[in-house]
Design a protein around this motif. Sequence first.
Motif, short mmCIF file in Angstrom:
data_model
loop_
_atom_site.label_atom_id
_atom_site.label_comp_id
_atom_site.label_asym_id
_atom_site.label_seq_id
_atom_site.Cartn_x
_atom_site.Cartn_y
_atom_site.Cartn_z
N THR A 290 -17.91 4.68 10.85
CA THR A 290 -18.42 3.98 9.67
C THR A 290 -19.78 3.40 9.98
O THR A 290 -19.98 2.78 11.03
CB THR A 290 -17.45 2.85 9.26
OG1 THR A 290 -16.16 3.41 9.01
CG2 THR A 290 -17.94 2.15 8.00
N GLY A 294 -20.58 0.58 5.53
CA GLY A 294 -19.23 0.95 5.17
C GLY A 294 -19.04 2.39 4.75
O GLY A 294 -17.96 2.78 4.31
N LYS A 295 -20.06 3.22 4.91
CA LYS A 295 -19.97 4.62 4.55
C LYS A 295 -19.66 5.47 5.79
O LYS A 295 -19.90 5.05 6.92
CB LYS A 295 -21.26 5.10 3.89
CG LYS A 295 -21.58 4.37 2.59
CD LYS A 295 -22.87 4.89 1.99
CE LYS A 295 -23.19 4.19 0.67
NZ LYS A 295 -24.46 4.67 0.07
N THR A 296 -19.16 6.68 5.55
CA THR A 296 -18.82 7.56 6.66
C THR A 296 -20.06 7.94 7.45
O THR A 296 -21.08 8.35 6.88
CB THR A 296 -18.13 8.83 6.13
OG1 THR A 296 -16.93 8.48 5.46
CG2 THR A 296 -17.81 9.79 7.28
#
Length: 823
Positions: A290, A294-296
């Motif tokens: 992450t 908070g994104k991949t």
Amino acid sequence: MFCVAALLCGTGLYAQQDLTLVEAGRTAYRIYVAPTAPASVKDAARALQHYFKKVTGAVPAIINAAPRGERPFISLGQNTLAVAAGLNDKELIYDGFKIVTKEKNIFILGPDTNAGKVSYLGGSSNGTSNGVYTFIEDYLGVSWLQPGAAGEQFIPRSTLTIPPLQRSVSPVFNFRVVSQTIPGPTLTRWGMGLKQGRFAAVEHEHAWEQTIPAALFKTHPDWFAQANGKPVPPAGSYKLETTNPQLVQAFADVVIETFRKNPAQRWYAISPSDGVGWSESIASKALYETDPFGKTSLTTLVLKFYNDVAKIVRKEFPDRKLGGYIYAQYLYPPEKGIPPLEPNLSLVVAPSIGYGFQLYRPETRANWDRIIRAWGESSKKYGFDVYYFDLPTVLMQSLGILTPPAPEILNFIYPRLHRYGFKGVYMYGMAIWPVFGPLNHIMAKMEWDPQQDAAVLLTAYYQKAYGTAAAPHIAQLYAVLDTAFRRFYQAHPNAGYNLTPAHLKEIYAPAYLQLEAHYQNALHTPKDRLQQQRLRSFGNVLSLLQWHLKANGLMDTAYTSALTKNETGIDQLLAVQDPDQSLQLSAEDIRPEPPFTVQAVANPANQPGSVVPTYGRIRMLLYKTTTAPASVHINAISSNGEFVAYRLTSRNGQQVHTTGVIRAGKNIPVPTASKTPYLLDINNRGSYIQAQVQGAAFAYKTNAHGAGFRVCTSAIEGDSLSLFFYVPEKLRDFSITLGSSPGITARVYGADGQLSGVLNTGTASASRLEVVLTPQQMANPAARYWKVVLYKPAGPAVQIAALTLDARLPQWVTTSSSLLQFE
């Protein structure tokens, strides 16, 4: 390190007097080039002679025998005269240079690469040439503002005197490229004048598709990315299963074999294909992380692949380099920090978070700084190299608009790249030179010396390009845009590098009258002929912008000015232009087709073609069997803010028959000649177009761009669209792949009308059909047209399907099996 030295030695420069090189248009100087000098030095000698004549009228002779007697000389390159004078290029790095005066003589030298040789980083060193062009700029007063003779600015003089010199200069970066500019001899001269260079021949492009071609899916499906536990058929920009050791070995084997076959090649790009579609296998997802928002993040997954390939390649070729992007979903450092990496890796950091003026946002700048600093510091710690790729000050749809050079963004980027240890820079420029000349010029300047102030460079550019009186007005014009762009990007946190209707509505429409007023003020100031010519070209872009705003309902159509043009005037403007001042499709976009045979097997004079709602770039083949009138009618266009233009050429792309702007209702005439193929190119990124052909056979190129033949299936008329493709007589099998939005269905039928299979993207981003022809199909050479039927999806959402044909098939589709035949 960047070094500019002017050393004053007690018995050296203090004792020297100014040197008069030209007096009353005559010179006693000669230019000496050793017979064995590299080609770059000989070219530099001719350039020096050319500009001496152009500026002063004097023509110093070029000699290849060491000069004798008292006549002074200009010695170019590392030669016996330089050695006798105690000069060498040993302390210079990359393609730096020295300019030194000794008595009345001038020495210009630097590291130079001989023909057929490469530097240890695979490129070339043009040190002497860089020194010569610096001499031409600093002492003859020539500036290369834009390509071609119209882009050169200087003040003629009949007398030329220079001070004693002892300059030693080496650039910071070993890779200096401003891209996306029109290729050719005049651009090459511009690049040489601005000291663009590739001492390191960095290769960094998306390379998975060229290394592991889609055809390998048939025998090695496990090499390709997985979804829902199954390999995803390769379509468009596909992804690989990077955790598969066999895939890693196969990838490394291709790289190794390439190096074996090409001893001079020092680099190979290993960057992932662009876009989404990453493997969701258990092994791959174990490396998902992450990012700080908070994104991949896939950085750990990609770095593992880079390192795995690099280890294998390094065993046989430890001195070769592998270039890999750090970009998009793999931009942020891993959660546990950047690990040690193989020294033969060179990471090319492409901070997509800042593309297209996003660095106007303070929070983006802070984020950018953390990212770039982290990669730079890790490169110093572990011994791998880092390079930089960016398009921070352009919108990709450059036709019909202009954007600010954004000096505050350039001043933010370049000094930090130097500070953080980056080795080179690849920056997007733009090929619409009348308005992007300042940006291209300043970026090239800062790639040579990143400590320069972009604002100061721009002021000098405006004065040289447009005249001292006009310069403040052009500066104010760009300042209006600068302010509008800054406000727009701070107000729109999701705005990126693609032009949108919001850009037109909130930036260009409110600002247009101010832009034109500043332009008109500049146009009516005193200036020389070339400066006036550049401003006239600048005005042509404003004419395109005014027309475009009116066409989008964002400007009163009743407004008129000296720049107002109707559609015919816009078409004429696009058709008649200096190649160095091109306003639309560049030479790179109009490439000839490889040889093939095409013939119409029916008379299509009265048979209108079905409407295909194409998306993105279009290339059509048009073919007539009679001399009757024929045309392409644009039924509809959804431009998404783009200014979309077309060009109709001969099949080899050399002869332009007509060009102009695309709009709904446009009618593009096809030349009257029969049995002659023509190419219609419509270059756009995010538009879909419905075109109908009358009186000519036609076909669409399926691989005009890397994402397959894209169709907006939600805009299909009726329930379905049939597309025919030709299967050569001796081909026994082939594949066809559908990549698209989820939920698209297509059926494939043989030439005998029998259903061969179904393509469906309900559970994956792509569906693939492997076809093996039956003995009956092979035995019927007359029935060679197969058909794929795309079905219109339910619901109002826009759905894009991408059709990819087997590379062994002719890369064309038509809407009728009775129109065209290919071999």
